[in-house]
Motif scaffolding. Structure first.
Motif, mmCIF file in Angstrom:
data_model
loop_
_atom_site.group_PDB
_atom_site.id
_atom_site.type_symbol
_atom_site.label_atom_id
_atom_site.label_comp_id
_atom_site.label_asym_id
_atom_site.label_seq_id
_atom_site.Cartn_x
_atom_site.Cartn_y
_atom_site.Cartn_z
ATOM 1 N N LYS A 214 0.840 -1.193 0.000
ATOM 2 C CA LYS A 214 0.000 0.000 0.000
ATOM 3 C C LYS A 214 0.876 1.245 0.000
ATOM 4 O O LYS A 214 1.974 1.257 0.553
ATOM 5 N N GLY A 215 0.352 2.307 -0.605
ATOM 6 C CA GLY A 215 1.125 3.536 -0.711
ATOM 7 C C GLY A 215 1.209 4.321 0.577
ATOM 8 O O GLY A 215 2.150 5.076 0.791
ATOM 9 N N ARG A 216 0.225 4.140 1.452
ATOM 10 C CA ARG A 216 0.200 4.856 2.730
ATOM 11 C C ARG A 216 0.398 3.887 3.886
ATOM 12 O O ARG A 216 -0.082 2.751 3.864
ATOM 13 N N LEU A 217 1.116 4.338 4.888
ATOM 14 C CA LEU A 217 1.238 3.569 6.114
ATOM 15 C C LEU A 217 -0.116 3.547 6.815
ATOM 16 O O LEU A 217 -0.948 4.427 6.610
ATOM 17 N N PHE A 218 -0.344 2.528 7.612
ATOM 18 C CA PHE A 218 -1.589 2.465 8.381
ATOM 19 C C PHE A 218 -1.751 3.746 9.202
ATOM 20 O O PHE A 218 -0.775 4.352 9.649
ATOM 21 N N GLY A 219 -2.983 4.146 9.401
ATOM 22 C CA GLY A 219 -3.259 5.361 10.160
ATOM 23 C C GLY A 219 -3.624 5.067 11.602
ATOM 24 O O GLY A 219 -3.734 3.903 12.029
ATOM 25 N N LEU A 220 -3.842 6.115 12.351
ATOM 26 C CA LEU A 220 -4.229 5.959 13.756
ATOM 27 C C LEU A 220 -5.606 5.318 13.876
ATOM 28 O O LEU A 220 -5.902 4.647 14.872
ATOM 29 N N GLU A 221 -6.446 5.514 12.857
ATOM 30 C CA GLU A 221 -7.769 4.881 12.885
ATOM 31 C C GLU A 221 -7.638 3.365 12.833
ATOM 32 O O GLU A 221 -8.382 2.646 13.504
ATOM 33 N N ASN A 222 -6.701 2.855 12.031
ATOM 34 C CA ASN A 222 -6.463 1.406 11.994
ATOM 35 C C ASN A 222 -6.096 0.876 13.367
ATOM 36 O O ASN A 222 -6.584 -0.182 13.793
ATOM 37 N N ILE A 223 -5.231 1.616 14.052
ATOM 38 C CA ILE A 223 -4.771 1.177 15.380
ATOM 39 C C ILE A 223 -5.922 1.192 16.374
ATOM 40 O O ILE A 223 -6.111 0.241 17.140
ATOM 41 N N LYS A 224 -6.703 2.256 16.362
ATOM 42 C CA LYS A 224 -7.817 2.355 17.312
ATOM 43 C C LYS A 224 -8.836 1.250 17.086
ATOM 44 O O LYS A 224 -9.302 0.603 18.041
ATOM 45 N N ASN A 225 -9.199 0.998 15.830
ATOM 46 C CA ASN A 225 -10.187 -0.040 15.538
ATOM 47 C C ASN A 225 -9.688 -1.418 15.942
ATOM 48 O O ASN A 225 -10.438 -2.221 16.511
ATOM 49 N N SER A 226 -8.418 -1.704 15.661
ATOM 50 C CA SER A 226 -7.871 -3.007 16.047
ATOM 51 C C SER A 226 -7.783 -3.147 17.560
ATOM 52 O O SER A 226 -7.955 -4.246 18.097
ATOM 53 N N SER A 227 -7.529 -2.050 18.252
ATOM 54 C CA SER A 227 -7.491 -2.098 19.714
ATOM 55 C C SER A 227 -8.873 -2.413 20.285
ATOM 56 O O SER A 227 -8.998 -3.168 21.255
ATOM 57 N N VAL A 228 -9.905 -1.846 19.667
ATOM 58 C CA VAL A 228 -11.276 -2.172 20.095
ATOM 59 C C VAL A 228 -11.585 -3.634 19.805
ATOM 60 O O VAL A 228 -12.154 -4.351 20.627
#
Length: 760
Positions: free
Chosen positions: A540-554
C-alpha cells in the motif's frame, strides 16, 4: 497613480486570472508542491472546467476564504486534471465529465464510490460559480449554464463501508508469508489476531518512546556538563532565493549557487558530526546506552542506509568522516542531501536541545522530536482515543493518582469527543508499566514537569499520513527501531511480556521489500491492472493510520464485550460497538462467536435488548431533538417546493410563496409554490441577514421560535440558493434590488425578540 502605488509596495496582490492554463499548489504538511497544467487548450469545455478549478484554488490559497478547500485542491485536483488531459470530449460526453471521472476512479484506482472525489469536485465547482468575479463577471450565460449542469451530477450510491484495521492493512501484504521476502507463515499468522498484533505494537512503541526520551535527556545532561553553546557548531548554509535573480530559477547563476549550496550542505553535516564526536570523546559516559541510542537516532536520520555502521565506527573513534566511502568495493554517499520530514533526531533538533540547555530555566518546555509525537499518538490510539481528538489532548485531560511522596501510580485520561458531543474516559494506566512510563515521560517534557499547559500535547508536523517505501520517513523510523541499539530493549520487553515481534518485523519487511503501484508502473511501463498480478511484493502507498490502530485495539478487547457493564472505556457507546465493531472485520469476534451464537445474539438484540420508544425519547436530549426537527422541517419544505415563474392571480406572502386558491394541475395538493422573481430573492436575502443579526437575541427571548421556525426556514432558503433553483438573471436582479432597498426594509423578528431592537 494605482500602477505607481503597486510598484512601490513590497507585496503585490495576486491577480485573478481565470483564463490561465496552469497554477501551482503550494506545499503543505505531507503534500509536495504541485504544478497543475491543462495540456489541451483547444477544447472549450476543458478550458471552462479548468478555469473553475483555478477559481477554487484562488479562493483557497490566495483569498484564504475557505481553508477546507486547501486539502481538496491538493488531493483531488491533480488526479482529476490528469484524467481531464487524457479525455477526448465529444458532444455526447461533454455533460458527463464528472461522472466519467467517478467511473474512472472506481475502475482504475479501485476506490469506493464515496472516495472518488466527485463530491469534493462538485463542492469546488459550486464555490467557483458563487464567486462573483468568475460566476457573474467572467462567464457568459451559456458557459455558466454548462458548469451549472456539471455541478448537478448525481453521485453514485455509496459502497458498503469497511473498517480500517491493522489486520486488514497487514493482510493486504499476503506475500509476507514467504520466507524469502517475508517473515514466514508462523509469524504472519499472528497478524490475524488483533490482540497479538496490538499488544506487540504497544510494547514496541512504548519502549521506543522511553528510549528516545532517555537518549534526549542524556544529550541534554552532556551538553550541560560540557557547557556546549550553539556557536560551537558550524552555521548552516543559506538557501538561494530565486526571486533575487534576474531570470528566477532558470538563471545560470542561480543554478550554480544551488549546486554550491548542496555541496556546502554536505560539508556542513560532515563538520557537525565531527564536532559532536569531539564532545562525546571528552566524556567518560560516551559509551552509555542512552548516548548510543541518541547517536544512532542521528545517524539513521542523516546518513544513507549502507553507511550506518561506518559512520558509527568513525564517531566512536573520533575520526574524520568523508562525504563518500568505499564499502565492499562500491562507492557509497554518506550523507543524505535533505531530511526535512525525518522523524528522528535531526541536526536541527540537536541544536534545539543546545538552545534548551542555554535557556537555563526549569519552566522551559523540553523539545520533542517528531518520532516522540508520533509514538505518543500511536499509544493514544491504542488507548482507543478518537483519532480527531488525539491532537486536541492537553495536560488538563490527564489526571494522576499519587502516593504521599508524590510518586505517580496511575494515569487517567478523559477527553471531550467532538463527534459524539460527550466526554469519554480511557482505561486507567499503571504508571509503573512500560506504557505508563512512556506516556508520563512525554507529558513531563511537553509541560515542563507539569509546571505549565502548552496547549495541545501533540505537535502534528507531518506525522499523520506517512507513506511507505524504502526511502520514506516511516521506513527510516522503523528501520532504526529494528536494527539500532534500541532493538535490544524492545526485544527484552517483548520477551518479558510474553509477546512477539510480529508488528516490527512484518512492518519492516513491507517497508523494505514492498513495491508501490506508482513505482511498479514507472519501472514496468505497464497498465494499472498488472500491478497486483505481476508484482511479487505489492504494498500500500500509505502507512496504516491511527484509525487502523484504534479499531484493532477495540477488536482486541471484543472477547470481553458486555453491553450491561457500567463502565465503558471505549471511545464510543456500547450500542455503537455492537453495531459497528462486532462485524466481519473483527477476527476476535468471528473466532469467538459461531453462526449459531451470532443468530442467538441477533435474536436477543431484536427482541430483548431493543429499547422502547419511550426509553429513546427520554434518552434523547432537547438539543438533539431540535437539530433533527430543523433537518426534518427543511427536508419537508424542499420536498414539496415548486418554483413557478408566472401567476395570473392571487398574492404572495412575505417570503414569496403564492397564495392563489387551488393548485396547479398535475401537482400534489400539498405542494408549495415559490414565485421566481427578483422581489422573492430580495425577501429571502433579507430574511437570512435579519436572522444572522438577531439570532443571539432570539435564542434568549424565544428559543422555540428560533429552533422550530427560523432555523428550518433559513436552512431551506440557503439550499434554494446553493443548488441554484432560481434563474441566474433573476438572482442578479434580486441582489441589486436588495442592495438598493436594504436600508429601507422593515426589521423582522421584532415581536419574537420581546420588542428589543438589535443593533448590527
Amino acid at each position: 497613480m494605482l500602477t505607481e502605488y503597486r510598484k512601490g509596495i513590497d507585496v503585490v496582490p495576486i491577480e485573478f486570472k481565470p483564463e490561465t492554463r496552469r497554477f501551482i499548489v503550494p506545499a503543505s504538511l505531507n503534500r509536495a508542491i504541485r504544478t497543475i497544467i491543462l495540456k489541451d487548450n483547444s477544447c472549450h469545455e476543458k478550458r471552462l472546467v479548468f478555469s473553475a478549478l483555478y477559481t477554487a484554488y484562488y479562493l483557497a490559497f490566495v483569498c484564504n476564504s475557505d481553508n477546507a478547500l486547501r486539502s481538496l485542491v491538493s488531493d483531488i485536483f491533480p488526479r482529476f486534471v490528469e484524467y481531464l488531459n487524457q479525455l477526448d470530449i465529444t458532444s455526447n460526453n461533454k455533460g458527463n465529465i464528472l461522472k466519467g471521472f467517478e467511473t474512472f476512479r472506481v475502475k482504475n484506482d479501485q476506490v469506493k464510490t464515496q472516495s472518488t472525489g466527485l463530491r469534493e469536485l462538485i463542492t469546488a465547482l459550486n464555490k467557483a460559480l458563487s464567486y462573483i468575479p468568475f460566476g457573474i463577471e467572467y462567464l457568459s450565460n451559456d458557459e455558466y449554464r454548462y458548469l451549472d449542469q456539471l455541478s448537478k451530477t448525481k453521485l453514485a450510491a455509496k459502497d458498503e463501508s469497511e473498517q480500517n484495521t491493522l489486520t486488514e492493512w497487514f493482510g493486504f501484504h499476503s506475500w509476507l508469508r514467504l520466507d524469502e521476502v517475508g517473515v514466514g507463515s508462523e509469524l504472519f499468522n499472528r497478524v490475524v489476531s488483533p490482540k497479538l498484533l496490538t499488544n506487540s505494537l504497544q510494547i514496541t512503541c512504548a519502549t521506543a518512546l522511553i528510549e528516545l526520551h532517555n537518549a534526549k535527556h542524556s544529550l541534554i545532561n552532556l551538553f550541560i556538563v560540557k557547557a556546549v553553546k550553539r556557536n560551537y557548531f558550524p552555521m548552516p548554509p543559506s538557501y538561494p532565493d530565486a526571486s533575487l535573480y534576474a531570470n528566477g530559477s532558470v538563471d545560470p547563476q542561480y543554478i550554480k549557487d544551488i549546486a554550491q549550496y548542496k555541496k556546502n550542505t554536505l560539508n556542513y553535516k560532515r563538520t557537525f558530526f565531527e564536532r559532536l564526536a569531539e564532545i562525546l570523546s571528552c566524556t567518560s559516559d560516551e559509551r552509555a546506552f542512552s548516548i548510543r541510542v541518541a547517536i544512532d537516532a542521528l545517524i539513521y536520520s542523516q546518513c544513507t542506509k549502507n553507511v550506518i555502521a561506518y559512520v558509527r565506527d568513525r564517531i566512536e573513534k573520533n575520526g574524520n568522516i568523508n562525504q563518500q566511502t568505499t564499502l565492499q568495493g562500491k562507492i557509497e554517499t554518506v550523507f543524505k542531501q535533505q531530511t526535512p520530514q525525518c522523524l528522528l533526531f535531526t541536526i536541527e533538533f540537536i541544536l534545539e536541545l543546545v538552545d534548551y540547555v542555554g535557556a537555563k530555566a526549569k519552566s522551559v518546555i523540553v523539545p520533542t522530536c517528531k518520532a516522540e509525537n508520533y509514538l505518543f499518538s500511536v499509544l493514544m490510539a491504542y488507548q482507543t482515543v478518537a483519532v480527531t481528538d488525539i491532537y486536541r489532548l492537553r495536560r488538563s485531560n490527564f489526571k494522576f493518582l499519587k502516593k504521599q511522596n508524590g510518586k505517580v501510580t496511575h494515569i487517567d485520561c478523559a477527553y471531550f469527543k467532538s463527534r459524539a458531543n460527550s466526554v469519554h474516559s480511557t482505561n486507567m494506566i499503571n504508571a509503573n508499566s512500560q506504557l505508563g512510563n512512556a506516556i508520563l515521560a512525554f507529558i513531563n517534557d511537553r509541560t515542563a514537569e507539569m509546571s505549565q499547559d502548552c496547549g495541545a500535547l501533540v505537535c502534528d508536523t507531518g506525522i499523520t499520513k506517512l507513506k511507505t517505501g524504502a526511502f520514506s520517513s516511516a521506513s527510516t523510523l522503523f528501520r532504526f527501531l529494528s536494527y539500532s541499539t534500541v532493538r535490544l530493549k524492545i526485544d527484552n520487553e517483548i520477551k518479558r511480556s510474553n509477546s512477539s515481534p510480529v508488528f516490527l518485523d512484518t512492518l519492516n519487511r513491507v517497508l523494505d521489500h514492498g513495491v508501490k503501484k506508482e513505482a511498479f508502473n514507472r519501472q514496468s511501463k505497464s497498465g494499472h491492472d498488472d500491478w497486483l498480478m505481476e508484482c511479487q511484493t505489492p504494498c500500500k502507498g500509505r502507512l496504516f493510520g491511527l484509525e487502523n490502530i484504534k479499531n484493532s485495539s477495540v477488536h482486541a478487547a471484543s472477547d470481553d464485550f458486555d453491553a450491561s457493564r457500567l463502565m465503558n472505556y471505549r471511545s464510543h457507546t456500547m450500542e455503537t460497538e455492537r453495531h459497528h465493531y462486532l462485524n466481519k472485520e473483527n477476527e476476535v469476534w468471528l473466532n469467538n462467536c459461531g453462526r449459531i451464537t451470532r443468530a442467538v445474539m441477533h435474536d436477543l438484540q431484536c427482541n430483548v435488548f431493543r429499547p422502547s420508544k419511550g426509553d429513546k425519547v427520554l434518552f434523547q436530549s432537547d438539543f438533539t431533538k431540535a437539530l433533527r426537527y430543523v433537518e426534518q422541517r427543511k427536508s419537508d419544505v424542499l420536498s414539496r417546493l415548486k418554483i413557478i415563474t408566472e401567476k395570473k392571480n392571487g398574492r404572495v406572502d412575505e417570503l414569496g410563496f403564492s397564495k392563489a386558491d387551488g393548485h396547479i394541475e398535475g401537482e400534489l395538493p400539498d405542494s408549495l409554490y415559490l414565485v421566481e422573481s427578483p422581489e422573492t430573492v430580495m425577501k429571502l436575502r433579507h430574511y437570512l441577514d435579519e436572522l444572522h443579526r438577531t439570532h443571539e437575541q432570539l435564542a434568549k427571548c424565544n428559543p422555540d421560535f428560533l429552533f422550530y421556525t427560523a432555523l428550518p426556514t433559513a436552512e431551506w432558503i440557503e439550499t434554494v440558493f446553493s443548488i441554484r433553483l432560481f434563474n441566474r438573471e433573476t438572482v442578479n436582479q434580486g441582489e441589486v434590488m436588495y442592495k438598493k432597498y436594504k436600508e429601507h426594509l422593515p426589521q423582522l423578528f421584532f415581536a419574537q425578540t420581546g420588542g428589543n431592537s438589535v443593533g448590527n
